[in-house]
Write a protein that holds these residues in place. Structure first.
Motif, PDB file in Angstrom:
ATOM      1  N   ALA A   1       0.661  -3.052 -13.157  1.00  0.00           N
ATOM      2  CA  ALA A   1       0.723  -2.330 -11.684  1.00  0.00           C
ATOM      3  C   ALA A   1       1.766  -3.099 -10.918  1.00  0.00           C
ATOM      4  O   ALA A   1       2.333  -2.423 -10.069  1.00  0.00           O
TER       5      ALA A   1
ATOM      6  N   ALA B   1       5.309  -2.067 -10.572  1.00  0.00           N
ATOM      7  CA  ALA B   1       5.746  -0.867  -9.468  1.00  0.00           C
ATOM      8  C   ALA B   1       5.900  -1.558  -8.310  1.00  0.00           C
ATOM      9  O   ALA B   1       5.650  -2.604  -7.694  1.00  0.00           O
TER      10      ALA B   1
ATOM     11  N   SER C   1       5.028  -2.500  -4.983  1.00  0.00           N
ATOM     12  CA  SER C   1       3.779  -3.124  -4.686  1.00  0.00           C
ATOM     13  C   SER C   1       3.765  -4.275  -3.451  1.00  0.00           C
ATOM     14  O   SER C   1       4.941  -5.025  -3.312  1.00  0.00           O
TER      15      SER C   1
ATOM     16  N   THR D   1      -0.462  -1.037  -4.641  1.00  0.00           N
ATOM     17  CA  THR D   1       0.468  -0.532  -5.654  1.00  0.00           C
ATOM     18  C   THR D   1       0.767   0.776  -5.520  1.00  0.00           C
ATOM     19  O   THR D   1      -0.123   1.777  -5.112  1.00  0.00           O
TER      20      THR D   1
ATOM     21  N   GLU E   1       1.813   2.832  -8.193  1.00  0.00           N
ATOM     22  CA  GLU E   1       2.237   2.880  -9.424  1.00  0.00           C
ATOM     23  C   GLU E   1       2.091   4.606  -9.678  1.00  0.00           C
ATOM     24  O   GLU E   1       2.619   4.836 -10.905  1.00  0.00           O
TER      25      GLU E   1
END
Length: 431
Positions: free
Chosen positions: A119, A122, A124, A159, A161
């Motif tokens: 995660a 991504a 974040s 995140t 994601e």
């Protein structure tokens, strides 16, 4: 002319009364010591007595933290170490944290470590709080809404994601990782991440130094912090503390113990003031002073109420003595209430103490014990830290990581070590 003898007698009587009053005052425990000390104590400008407004801005208690912000750019991580809460970066992140924590799902899902690692690739925002805190305590400092997960965390990540809502990850550093759905739009995280260009930062788990604690933040550059002077502030006097802590100087008793500490008793509480600025207090739940009462809705304080009371005491201690500010280090439930501890920082870097100091250990500058709805004990190191213009030798962070990596799972950090000698030098620490 006949009135002159009467006036003379009046003046002599006033002088006698003045001398008598000063003599009686000198016998009170507060004014033990030399006459110069007594006069200084009489005319010293002391802090407000107990019962004054002890409200504290909890946002000022947030400890410095590490951050890694990942964008969609190639090698897109931007990392910084020991960011103080007053930094502009925190002002940009805090609203997202408030929204995410206030809207997090009621139940988190336990996930594997690899899930969090994936995660973090991504867009974040990752934070290492550098201390493990109950999330409700952090939420109180941020001013987040009720509904924050009742979880203890050292590491947090928002995140983006997947489309929709951002995910909130919480990890305690001991292997427990939970993921929560939030109402914070993923796009808000992605947009924020684009504001921070990559600077070659990363995590230990994706580096050549994977033997370190996996969430150790690695940065390419960390400017050498200055040396710092450490001292007991001039305002750290027994007189100031007695006034600030709402002691009645007319009914108390005092003595000096064999170790040189001044011990002041006012049933049912005792204050000890030792050389070097070590202060400790013990009392019970019958103490009437509002300074020690916790404003709680129930029979016992919750985490936020306990934190507010301890923060109020911390504010009074530092404000009345002119000591360095304190930052939240831990908030732990006990069988009878809570134990809250605070640390000192200089430029965001924590101060550690070279000795355990009895009731105090490592970074603890203040520990507060709450029983039910009353502060029943505290232990405090009264210190003032001032940055100097000199800088000590300080190796680059990558070299420090290489040296620390020989210790499996070591947590690489920076700290000032206060051994009481006066000058503190920043050091890389692995523990």
């Amino acid at each position: 002319m006949r009135k002159k003898p009467a006036a003379l007698l009046q003046n002599l009587a006033l002088a006698a009364l003045t001398i008598s009053a000063l003599y009686l005052l000198s016998l009170t425990p507060l004014f033990s010591g030399s006459w110069s000390d007594r006069v200084q104590a009489i005319f010293a400008a002391g802090p407000p007595a107990g019962g004054a407004d002890q409200g504290a801005d909890l946002g000022e208690l947030i400890p410095s933290f590490h951050a890694v912000i990942t964008s969609e750019a190639e090698y897109g991580r931007c990392g910084r170490l020991y960011i103080p809460a007053e930094d502009e970066l925190f002002a940009r992140i805090a609203p997202l944290l408030r929204d995410a924590m206030g809207s997090a799902s009621a139940e988190g899902v336990r996930v594997a470590e690899q899930t969090l690692w994936d995660a973090l690739d991504a867009p974040s925002v990752y934070l290492d709080l550098t201390v493990c805190l109950p999330l409700p305590a952090l939420a109180a400092c941020l001013g987040a809404e009720d509904g924050t997960p009742d979880q203890t965390a050292r590491y947090l990540a928002l995140t983006a994601e997947a489309p929709g809502g951002a995910m909130l990850y919480l990890a305690d550093g001991e292997g427990e990782i939970f993921r929560y759905e939030t109402a914070l739009p993923s796009q808000a995280v992605a947009v924020l991440a684009e504001e921070f260009p990559p600077n070659s930062a990363g995590f230990a788990f994706e580096s050549y130094y994977a033997t370190l604690s996996p969430y150790t933040v690695l940065v390419a550059d960390f400017p050498a912090p200055p040396e710092v002077s450490g001292e007991v502030p001039p305002g750290c006097t027994l007189n100031n503390l007695l006034e600030a802590l709402d002691f009645n100087t007319h009914i108390m008793s005092s003595y000096t113990d064999p170790g040189g500490a001044e011990v002041v008793g006012e049933t049912p509480r005792t204050l000890r003031f030792a050389p070097g600025g070590a202060v400790s207090y013990t009392g019970d739940q019958t103490v009437a002073s509002p300074l020690y009462r916790v404003a709680a809705a129930g029979e016992s304080a919750d985490a936020g109420e306990a934190l507010q009371a301890a923060a109020g005491l911390a504010k009074i201690l530092t404000g009345s003595t002119g000591a360095s500010p304190l930052f939240l280090q831990s908030l732990e439930p006990t069988a009878a209430g809570w134990r809250i501890s605070f640390r000192c920082q200089s430029g965001g870097i924590p101060v550690r103490f070279a000795d355990s100091g009895g009731a105090l250990a490592e970074e603890e500058a203040l520990s507060v014990t709450i029983t039910g709805r009353t502060i029943t004990a505290f232990a405090y190191r009264c210190r003032l830290y001032t940055p100097l213009e000199t800088k000590a030798l300080f190796i680059p962070p990558i070299q420090a990581a290489a040296l620390a990596s020989v210790y499996p799972h070591a947590d690489l950090s920076v700290g000032y070590i206060d051994d009481g000698t006066g000058t503190l030098t920043p050091q890389w620490l692995a523990g």
